[in-house]
Structure formats: C-alpha cells, structure tokens
Design a protein around this motif. Structure first.
Motif, PDB file in Angstrom:
ATOM      1  N   GLY A  65      -6.316  -0.900  -7.797  1.00 23.90           N
ATOM      2  CA  GLY A  65      -5.547  -1.920  -7.098  1.00 23.90           C
ATOM      3  C   GLY A  65      -4.611  -1.386  -6.046  1.00 23.90           C
ATOM      4  O   GLY A  65      -3.563  -1.988  -5.785  1.00 23.90           O
ATOM      5  N   ASP A  66      -4.976  -0.281  -5.390  1.00 23.26           N
ATOM      6  CA  ASP A  66      -4.103   0.321  -4.389  1.00 23.26           C
ATOM      7  C   ASP A  66      -4.859   0.505  -3.071  1.00 23.26           C
ATOM      8  O   ASP A  66      -5.330   1.601  -2.760  1.00 23.26           O
ATOM      9  N   GLY A 233      -1.784  -1.684  -8.688  1.00 29.59           N
ATOM     10  CA  GLY A 233      -2.077  -3.065  -8.342  1.00 29.59           C
ATOM     11  C   GLY A 233      -2.299  -3.949  -9.550  1.00 29.59           C
ATOM     12  O   GLY A 233      -1.931  -5.131  -9.552  1.00 29.59           O
ATOM     13  N   PHE A 266       3.028  -5.334  -4.391  1.00 33.60           N
ATOM     14  CA  PHE A 266       1.953  -5.690  -3.465  1.00 33.60           C
ATOM     15  C   PHE A 266       2.264  -5.260  -2.039  1.00 33.60           C
ATOM     16  O   PHE A 266       1.358  -4.868  -1.295  1.00 33.60           O
ATOM     17  N   ALA A 271      -1.311  -4.996  -0.136  1.00 28.22           N
ATOM     18  CA  ALA A 271      -2.188  -6.073  -0.597  1.00 28.22           C
ATOM     19  C   ALA A 271      -1.599  -7.396  -0.120  1.00 28.22           C
ATOM     20  O   ALA A 271      -0.950  -8.114  -0.888  1.00 28.22           O
TER      21      ALA A 271
END
Length: 359
Positions: A65-66, A233, A266, A271
């Motif tokens: 999630g990065d 993330g 985020f 993101a």
C-alpha cells in the motif's frame, strides 16, 4: 531457509523467493530478501537481475500500500535502462498509475496492451490496482465485479492477495455471502502464517463482516497488528475504516483521531484517492479540512527522482554513492539536491535529514 542464502545463491534465485514469502504473508522478509538481492546484483554488475529485482520491489510496495515507494523503484528501473541504452520511457507500472490517480481508461489501455504481449501477471496486478482505486473512490460494485473473477481463479499467487479488497468491495456493495467467505479464508491464512500483516488484514476483514457489537474489537486488532507490520497503506486503510465506523456510530470525536491518522498516512504514501476519501469523512464529522497542496513546503511535491536522491542524502550517503545506486552522475545528484533544497526551503544536508527522514 531463504534468509540463510548467500549473495551468490540470491542472485541465482533472483526474485523466486517472492512467491514463497508472499504466500506466507511475510512482507518484511520478502522485502529484506529483495533488497539483499538488489545490493548483491549491484556489486556483481548483474544488470538483468538488478532490473528484475527493482521492478518486483515496486510491485511489492504496492502490495504494502505504498505507491510512493513503488514509484521510487520504477524510477530506478528507468535510470538503469537509460544507463544501458534501452527506452526508459516504456517503463510504466499500470497499477501504480491507478493508485496515483491516473484516469481509469488510461490504466485499462496500458493493462490490455501488457496482456496482449503475454504478461498476464502484470495485467492482474493492474486490475487489482484499479479495483483498489475504485474502492477508494467509492465505486464498490465496480470493484467487486473486477475482483470477483480474479479470486475465483484457483491460482495461489494470483488470487488471495485480492481477498482483503474483495471483502471491502463486497460488503459495501451488498454481497455479504462472498464477503464472509473471503474473510473466513483470510482467517485461515492468519491461523497458519501468523505474521502481523495477515493478522491485521484478517482482523480488518472480520470487522467489516461483523455485527456492530463485535466490529470494534476487530478494527482495534487490525490497527494493532498492522502497526507491527510494514504495510503502511494497509494500516492507513484500517484507520480509515475504523474512523468511518466510529462516525456512523455517532462517536465523532474518536472518529476524527482515526481519520486524521488515515489522512496523514495516505498523503505520506501518495495515495490521493484514499486521502480524498479520508478528508471527506473527516469533514463529515464537522472538522474543517485544509487539503494538502503540492508545493506548500512538504516532501510530497518532489519528483520520484528528487525524492530518491533526498532519501539517500538524508541517510548520509555521498553524491558518488547516491549516483552509483541510482545510475546517475555525481553532478546530476548535485543538481537534484539543489532542486530539493530549494523546494523544501533548506540549505544543508543536516536540515534535509530533519525534514525528510531516510526512513
């Protein structure tokens, strides 16, 4: 054990250890092995293995999630290919583009072109990235329909990485039976593997399919476990979901704390779709939110190359060492550093280390 492999053995294995470590939901060991392989390939001058390893590291960062970290590895692949005379402009990670806010149609076109050349795995990663983007944007039914065929295919490494996303998309689109089935599978993985990553993801999934009186414990467990993992993330998404749940339970003050944390994460990992969702939820609690704007003094407005140079410089690396790692000249490093200093409003590496930590 893979961790006991010599550098020579890692170069022979290349990225083969990724399948095993990711099958065990052990993202920490996966990245450690890939980083060792990257260093060994650099020292040995094995550009083929280095190119592949950098690319795979970019994909693993997306699994964590990065997208910001993924973009740094993609930029290193570009620099490597420029150095050896290949067309670096063709280095595109469609999934990373989806995370970063590129138009859906553009990502789909790139993914389909990749599939036509025979890279089905890269296409699957791109479809996953699009589904995650759809979840961030609130298009839950679209995300569910995109993920469902991927999960139904019985291929280990191509399927279960999509299960956590399927749970959220299915719950939010009213498909509770498949959501519960996917959450049950994740719980089974957590019982076998037991890494903080899978425990956190499984707890988050369980919270999503639970009754209100049991959901909170699941969200708290998810945040605790993911706080021990390296999947930044995923931790942000746990804070976001818990904050959303708290707001719906009329606990606005507590919700704000979770949503602020989600916003910070985020923005840090670049993101934007998830950051926008967290901002909207925060505003719904009654808090006035000033969205981050590029160029306001934060590190987020640095280009991927500038960011990579800044991180290495903040870690104490010399211009020559940075150039060797990024396949650029020391003069180019100096050029990028001067731009970094100007953008961040600083004048020294000491200030850089304080303002832009290497971690």
């Amino acid at each position: 054990m893979l961790q006991d492999s010599t550098d020579a053995q890692l170069l022979e294995l290349g990225s083969e250890g990724v399948a095993l470590t990711m099958a065990l939901w052990d993202e920490r060991t996966c990245v450690e092995l890939l980083e060792r392989t990257m260093r060994a390939a650099t020292e040995a001058g094995n550009l083929r293995v280095l190119d592949t390893t950098l690319w795979v590291l970019g994909l693993v960062e997306l699994a964590r999630g990065d997208p910001a970290a993924s973009g740094r590895y993609v930029e290193q692949v570009r620099e490597l290919r420029r150095a050896i005379g290949y067309d670096a402009e063709q280095v595109v990670n469609a999934s990373s583009l989806a995370w970063s806010g590129a138009p859906y149609e553009q990502v789909e076109q790139i993914a389909e072109a990749t599939l036509e050349t025979g890279f089905a795995g890269v296409w699957t990663v791109a479809m996953t990235g699009l589904a995650i983007r759809e979840i961030a944007d609130g298009h839950y039914r679209d995300a569910y329909e995109r993920l469902r065929p991927l999960v139904e295919l019985e291929f280990l490494q191509v399927t279960y990485q999509q299960l956590p996303d399927l749970v959220e998309a299915a719950v939010r689109s009213g498909n509770l039976a498949p959501a519960r089935a996917a959450a049950h599978r994740l719980a089974e993985f957590a019982a076998v593997s037991g890494t903080p990553w899978i425990r956190g993801i499984a707890a988050r999934a369980a919270a999503l399919v639970s009754e209100p009186e049991r959901a909170e414990a699941g969200y708290l467990e998810a945040i605790a476990q993911l706080g021990l993992a390296t999947a930044t993330g995923e931790l942000g998404r746990a804070h976001l979901l818990y904050g959303e749940w708290l707001r719906r339970m009329k606990r606005r003050r507590e919700a704000r704390d979770e949503l602020r944390t989600a916003c910070e994460i985020f923005e840090r990992v670049s993101a934007p779709a998830f950051a926008a969702r967290a901002h909207r939820e925060l505003e719904a609690t009654g808090e006035r939110v000033v969205a981050h704007q590029p160029g306001d003094g934060g590190a987020e407005h640095l280009t991927p190359q500038e960011d990579a140079v800044a991180r290495l410089a903040a870690a104490g690396r010399t211009n020559a060492e940075i150039g060797a790692e990024l396949f650029i000249s020391a003069n180019t490093v100096d050029y990028h550093l001067r731009k970094v200093f100007r953008k961040l409003g600083i004048t020294s590496r000491r200030q850089l280390a304080e303002r832009h930590p290497a971690s």
